[in-house]
Design an enzyme around this catalytic site. Structure first.
Site, mmCIF file in Angstrom:
data_model
loop_
_atom_site.group_PDB
_atom_site.id
_atom_site.type_symbol
_atom_site.label_atom_id
_atom_site.label_comp_id
_atom_site.label_asym_id
_atom_site.label_seq_id
_atom_site.Cartn_x
_atom_site.Cartn_y
_atom_site.Cartn_z
ATOM 1 N N LYS A 13 3.621 7.094 12.911
ATOM 2 C CA LYS A 13 2.596 8.134 12.769
ATOM 3 C C LYS A 13 2.069 8.519 14.150
ATOM 4 O O LYS A 13 1.901 9.703 14.452
ATOM 5 C CB LYS A 13 1.427 7.631 11.911
ATOM 6 C CG LYS A 13 1.718 7.475 10.432
ATOM 7 C CD LYS A 13 0.411 7.146 9.717
ATOM 8 C CE LYS A 13 0.581 6.823 8.253
ATOM 9 N NZ LYS A 13 -0.710 6.452 7.625
ATOM 10 N N GLU A 40 -9.635 -2.448 4.862
ATOM 11 C CA GLU A 40 -9.091 -2.591 3.508
ATOM 12 C C GLU A 40 -9.036 -1.228 2.839
ATOM 13 O O GLU A 40 -10.064 -0.546 2.726
ATOM 14 C CB GLU A 40 -10.004 -3.520 2.701
ATOM 15 C CG GLU A 40 -9.275 -4.765 2.242
ATOM 16 C CD GLU A 40 -10.092 -5.508 1.213
ATOM 17 O OE1 GLU A 40 -9.687 -5.506 0.040
ATOM 18 O OE2 GLU A 40 -11.139 -6.050 1.610
ATOM 19 N N ASP A 69 -3.801 8.973 5.450
ATOM 20 C CA ASP A 69 -3.232 8.179 4.378
ATOM 21 C C ASP A 69 -2.181 9.070 3.743
ATOM 22 O O ASP A 69 -2.418 10.237 3.446
ATOM 23 C CB ASP A 69 -4.291 7.762 3.362
ATOM 24 C CG ASP A 69 -3.800 6.557 2.569
ATOM 25 O OD1 ASP A 69 -3.546 5.514 3.180
ATOM 26 O OD2 ASP A 69 -3.646 6.674 1.331
ATOM 27 N N TYR A 151 10.411 6.426 4.044
ATOM 28 C CA TYR A 151 11.224 6.979 2.955
ATOM 29 C C TYR A 151 11.996 8.240 3.355
ATOM 30 O O TYR A 151 12.627 8.874 2.508
ATOM 31 C CB TYR A 151 10.326 7.276 1.736
ATOM 32 C CG TYR A 151 9.605 6.047 1.235
ATOM 33 C CD1 TYR A 151 10.299 5.048 0.541
ATOM 34 C CD2 TYR A 151 8.242 5.849 1.460
ATOM 35 C CE1 TYR A 151 9.654 3.893 0.094
ATOM 36 C CE2 TYR A 151 7.587 4.705 1.020
ATOM 37 C CZ TYR A 151 8.299 3.738 0.344
ATOM 38 O OH TYR A 151 7.659 2.598 -0.097
ATOM 39 N N ASP A 152 11.971 8.605 4.629
ATOM 40 C CA ASP A 152 12.669 9.825 5.060
ATOM 41 C C ASP A 152 14.157 9.857 4.660
ATOM 42 O O ASP A 152 14.650 10.910 4.253
ATOM 43 C CB ASP A 152 12.538 10.029 6.576
ATOM 44 C CG ASP A 152 11.191 10.639 6.970
ATOM 45 O OD1 ASP A 152 10.683 11.478 6.207
ATOM 46 O OD2 ASP A 152 10.660 10.285 8.037
ATOM 47 N N HIS A 177 4.485 17.204 5.421
ATOM 48 C CA HIS A 177 3.122 16.974 4.931
ATOM 49 C C HIS A 177 2.174 16.717 6.100
ATOM 50 O O HIS A 177 1.109 17.294 6.188
ATOM 51 C CB HIS A 177 3.154 15.783 3.961
ATOM 52 C CG HIS A 177 3.867 14.567 4.504
ATOM 53 N ND1 HIS A 177 5.064 14.652 5.181
ATOM 54 C CD2 HIS A 177 3.542 13.245 4.507
ATOM 55 C CE1 HIS A 177 5.433 13.434 5.557
ATOM 56 N NE2 HIS A 177 4.526 12.568 5.155
HETATM 57 P P1 ITT Z 1 -1.911 3.032 8.555
HETATM 58 O O1 ITT Z 1 -2.592 2.785 7.237
HETATM 59 O O2 ITT Z 1 -2.294 2.046 9.603
HETATM 60 O O3 ITT Z 1 -2.044 4.452 9.023
HETATM 61 P P2 ITT Z 1 0.496 2.735 6.987
HETATM 62 O O4 ITT Z 1 1.948 2.878 7.302
HETATM 63 O O5 ITT Z 1 0.073 1.513 6.212
HETATM 64 O O6 ITT Z 1 -0.319 2.804 8.367
HETATM 65 P P3 ITT Z 1 -0.286 4.423 4.775
HETATM 66 O O7 ITT Z 1 -1.118 3.403 4.090
HETATM 67 O O8 ITT Z 1 -0.802 5.826 4.850
HETATM 68 O O9 ITT Z 1 -0.003 4.039 6.299
HETATM 69 O O10 ITT Z 1 1.148 4.419 4.106
HETATM 70 C C1 ITT Z 1 2.005 5.465 4.325
HETATM 71 C C2 ITT Z 1 3.413 5.060 3.905
HETATM 72 O O11 ITT Z 1 4.017 6.184 3.250
HETATM 73 C C3 ITT Z 1 4.268 4.777 5.111
HETATM 74 O O12 ITT Z 1 4.199 3.412 5.500
HETATM 75 C C4 ITT Z 1 5.643 5.214 4.627
HETATM 76 O O13 ITT Z 1 6.199 4.221 3.822
HETATM 77 C C5 ITT Z 1 5.313 6.408 3.727
HETATM 78 N N1 ITT Z 1 5.329 7.647 4.511
HETATM 79 C C6 ITT Z 1 4.253 8.398 4.887
HETATM 80 N N2 ITT Z 1 4.625 9.447 5.626
HETATM 81 C C7 ITT Z 1 5.952 9.367 5.740
HETATM 82 C C8 ITT Z 1 6.905 10.146 6.411
HETATM 83 O O14 ITT Z 1 6.562 11.196 7.152
HETATM 84 N N3 ITT Z 1 8.189 9.787 6.316
HETATM 85 C C9 ITT Z 1 8.556 8.708 5.601
HETATM 86 N N4 ITT Z 1 7.716 7.890 4.948
HETATM 87 C C10 ITT Z 1 6.407 8.217 5.020
#
Ligand code: ITT
Length: 197
Positions: A13, A40, A69, A151-152, A177
């Site tokens: 990210k 959390e 998120d 999941y890309d 997104h």
């Molecule tokens: P932070 O909470 O610290 O930001 P995280 O990876 O745990 O990191 P999220 O809780 O938002 O973040 O989970 C998002 C998940 O969704 C991420 O770990 C991927 O598995 C999926 N995801 C989100 N955006 C994506 C993208 O652009 N391409 C592929 N998978 C994605």
């Protein structure tokens, strides 16, 4: 230079935000600059969780903070893994998670899915906004591509006929997104700057 903290523990990210914000003159900061904060994610929507993450970090820094998120919603799986995308099949790598999801979708008439991203912008204890972006697509029959993350490789983008892991970073950011939510955030920040100029 406008400073912005990206409150995420996910380096992918951070990379995508850098790609989008640095060319526009933002100085992007990340969590490696501050002490670890345990957050959390207790919300039951993308927006609620983004706000929790951004507020927790903003209390420790003196600059505007964004958190996102995000996740993958698969229609025929009741929108799973959704807000649980990061925790889905915890302990397994994405090659495994992606194979499991492809198996769960096999034979489904409706393979539609979407990536959702809610960005929370926090500028103070009571000052917050959220911006949401959605990218519609389908679950691929097989994983393809090595770009992107998560999941890309199983997310088929109809207008390209490729998975989002086969797109260049520029192509993905221009439709993703996260890209859409970021452009909504930037429109808001630009408008605000014009008002105060
Ligand atoms: P932070 O909470 O610290 O930001 P995280 O990876 O745990 O990191 P999220 O809780 O938002 O973040 O989970 C998002 C998940 O969704 C991420 O770990 C991927 O598995 C999926 N995801 C989100 N955006 C994506 C993208 O652009 N391409 C592929 N998978 C994605």
């Amino acid at each position: 230079m406008k400073d912005i903290m990206i409150a995420t523990g996910n380096p992918n990210k951070v990379r995508e935000y850098r790609e989008m914000l640095e060319p526009l003159g933002y100085k992007v900061h990340d969590l490696s600059e501050i002490e670890h904060i345990e957050v959390e994610e207790t919300g039951d929507t993308f927006e609620a969780n983004a706000l929790i993450k951004a507020f927790s970090v903003n209390r420790s820094v003196n600059m505007m903070t964004i958190a996102d998120d995000s996740g993958l919603e698969i229609t025929c799986l009741n929108n799973e893994p959704g807000i649980h995308s990061a925790r889905y099949l915890a302990g397994h790598d994405y090659a495994y998670k992606n194979r499991v999801l492809i198996e769960r979708v096999r034979g489904a008439a409706d393979r539609s899915a979407r990536f959702v991203c809610a960005i929370a912008l926090v500028e103070g204890e009571k000052k917050a906004r959220t911006f949401v972006g959605v990218m519609e697509g389908e679950i691929a029959e097989e994983p393809r591509g090595n770009n992107g993350f998560g999941y890309d490789p199983i997310f088929l983008v109809p207008q390209y006929g490729m998975t989002s892991a086969q797109l260049t970073p520029e192509q993905k950011n221009s439709i993703s997104h996260r890209g859409q939510a970021t452009r909504a955030l930037l429109a808001y920040l630009n408008e605000k700057n014009e008002e105060t100029a």
